[in-house]
Design a protein around this motif. Structure first.
Motif, PDB file in Angstrom:
ATOM      1  N   ASP A 196       0.877  -1.195  -0.004  1.00  5.01           N
ATOM      2  CA  ASP A 196       0.086  -0.097  -0.115  1.00  5.01           C
ATOM      3  C   ASP A 196       0.734   1.096   0.058  1.00  5.01           C
ATOM      4  O   ASP A 196       0.313   2.309   0.272  1.00  5.01           O
ATOM      5  CB  ASP A 196      -0.817   0.009   1.192  1.00  5.01           C
ATOM      6  CG  ASP A 196      -0.304  -0.005   2.775  1.00  5.01           C
ATOM      7  OD1 ASP A 196       0.987  -0.033   2.443  1.00  5.01           O
ATOM      8  OD2 ASP A 196      -1.091   0.516   3.440  1.00  5.01           O
ATOM      9  N   ASP A 255      -8.040   0.830   2.045  1.00  7.38           N
ATOM     10  CA  ASP A 255      -7.959   1.839   3.298  1.00  7.38           C
ATOM     11  C   ASP A 255      -7.415   1.640   4.292  1.00  7.38           C
ATOM     12  O   ASP A 255      -7.977   1.756   5.574  1.00  7.38           O
ATOM     13  CB  ASP A 255      -9.730   2.274   3.311  1.00  7.38           C
ATOM     14  CG  ASP A 255     -10.518   2.567   2.330  1.00  7.38           C
ATOM     15  OD1 ASP A 255      -9.889   3.099   1.298  1.00  7.38           O
ATOM     16  OD2 ASP A 255     -11.650   2.451   2.075  1.00  7.38           O
ATOM     17  N   GLN A 276      -7.321  -5.167  10.860  1.00  6.84           N
ATOM     18  CA  GLN A 276      -7.204  -3.556  11.230  1.00  6.84           C
ATOM     19  C   GLN A 276      -6.038  -3.305  12.187  1.00  6.84           C
ATOM     20  O   GLN A 276      -5.974  -4.291  13.182  1.00  6.84           O
ATOM     21  CB  GLN A 276      -8.498  -2.848  11.342  1.00  6.84           C
ATOM     22  CG  GLN A 276      -8.528  -1.472  11.245  1.00  6.84           C
ATOM     23  CD  GLN A 276      -9.719  -0.757  11.472  1.00  6.84           C
ATOM     24  OE1 GLN A 276     -10.544  -1.202  11.164  1.00  6.84           O
ATOM     25  NE2 GLN A 276      -9.694   0.608  11.550  1.00  6.84           N
ATOM     26  N   ARG A 328     -17.895   0.431  -1.172  1.00  7.71           N
ATOM     27  CA  ARG A 328     -16.837   0.409  -0.142  1.00  7.71           C
ATOM     28  C   ARG A 328     -17.464   0.326   1.210  1.00  7.71           C
ATOM     29  O   ARG A 328     -16.870   0.241   2.544  1.00  7.71           O
ATOM     30  CB  ARG A 328     -16.332   2.200  -0.361  1.00  7.71           C
ATOM     31  CG  ARG A 328     -15.319   2.057  -1.412  1.00  7.71           C
ATOM     32  CD  ARG A 328     -14.321   1.480  -1.200  1.00  7.71           C
ATOM     33  NE  ARG A 328     -13.204   1.451  -2.005  1.00  7.71           N
ATOM     34  CZ  ARG A 328     -11.803   1.862  -1.818  1.00  7.71           C
ATOM     35  NH1 ARG A 328     -11.564   2.248  -0.516  1.00  7.71           N
ATOM     36  NH2 ARG A 328     -11.255   2.002  -2.755  1.00  7.71           N
TER      37      ARG A 328
END
Length: 353
Positions: A196, A255, A276, A328
């Protein structure tokens, strides 16, 4: 000026791409890997029964259709090569992996754009790659960084080499990433790759007789050139994992969240798990499932991230395969499927251009 983006999924029915007589493609690997730019798509066939491994080149015509413009094969040498095990491309470079070159040491071919053509400039193989390492199995090109894995390295524990593109376009090794020190043989670290801009996530197939493809995933953070830190090793809870889960067989970033495909979950129904970072730890946050749950569909076998959606492949769904589109917010909003025959594994591979 914005450029149109296209999703390509094997059997490439969305783009309307095919090659040759369908009878000649049986037991071969047309569509094993795909990569592209706004105007060019390259599709590999690393295993052929009738000739050498081949990459097919397509360009978008003025009418918006894709037309074959040529083929590419590895330079002449003795023995097989599996040329096209992975393909990565940008406006400057084309990178092609071949795992069986020189007694399965493996190699990576580097091409530089010359007008509308690609010119071979070097063949890469690190000095610490040995016979049987299969260097070039997976690769990822991100800006001026190139990641290449060798699944057979160090008793099939696996490794990933990181290269940086210099001013003259040459690739220089900046790091070598390896699994945990206590990783068993046949960890197959480097099975899939996603970066990323700051963190790399990679899967580990874990094909040993003991682990039976339960799978794992590793996250590394890049602090600067050559400075990589291992942040996490992710696995399913011991009481929750099963042989054949294949956790980490495909990975992606969305994200700041790490997405990990688990296509063997629940008898091959499959799922995608999201992780996460909370403080210094990575934790499971959400799970995505197909809104048509079917044994053997292997949802989570491929993923492609677009600005507006996440696409997830299920090559066994409805016998012929499907691609599911998630908005999303995580809600499934659509699915893609073409009128292709059963057994074609539509959705096994995806790429955006």
């Amino acid at each position: 000026m914005s450029k149109s983006r296209f999703l390509f999924a094997t059997a490439f029915a969305i783009a309307g791409i095919s090659v040759g007589n369908s009878d000649t493609l049986e037991a071969q690997q047309f569509g094993a890997y795909a990569a592209g730019t706004a105007d060019e798509i390259l599709i590999s066939e690393p295993v052929q029964t009738t000739g050498p491994a081949t990459i097919y080149r397509y360009r978008r015509s003025g009418a918006g259709t894709w037309e074959e413009t040529g083929t590419m094969m590895a330079p002449e040498h003795e023995g097989g090569d599996y040329f096209g095990r992975f393909v990565a491309v940008d406006d400057q470079s084309l990178i092609v992996g071949g795992t069986t070159m020189d007694q399965s040491s493996g190699s990576v071919w580097v091409y530089r754009r010359d007008g509308a053509e690609w010119q071979l400039v070097e063949i890469m193989r690190p000095d610490d790659v040995a016979e049987g390492d299969s260097f070039g199995r997976f690769g990822l090109l991100h800006g001026n960084l190139l990641f290449v894995s060798a699944l057979g390295h160090n008793e099939s524990r696996g490794a990933i080499w990181v290269f940086q593109r210099g001013a003259e376009g040459r690739w220089v090794q900046e790091a070598k990433l390896e699994p945990a020190e206590d990783a068993p043989s046949q960890e197959y670290f480097g099975w899939s790759l996603a970066f990323d801009g700051e963190r790399l996530i990679t899967g580990a197939l874990q094909a040993s007789q003991e682990l039976q493809s339960r799978g794992a995933a590793y996250i590394f953070r890049r602090n600067g050139p050559g400075d990589w830190v291992k942040e996490a090793r992710l696995v399913l809870d011991e009481e929750d994992s099963e042989p054949g889960d294949s956790f980490g067989s495909v990975v992606a970033w969305l994200d700041g969240k790490a997405l990990i495909g688990v296509p063997g979950r629940d008898g091959g129904i499959g799922e995608v798990r999201s992780y996460q970072r909370y403080g210094e730890a990575w934790s499971h946050s959400t799970t995505l499932s197909a809104f048509e749950r079917e044994a053997g569909s292997r949802f989570g076998s491929s993923m492609a991230v677009a600005p507006e959606a996440l696409w997830v492949g299920a090559p066994g769904a409805r016998s012929s395969g499907m691609v599911f589109r998630f908005a999303r917010d995580g809600a499934p909003v659509d699915d893609g499927r073409s009128s292709i025959e059963a057994g074609n594994n539509f959705g096994s591979v995806q790429t955006f251009t």
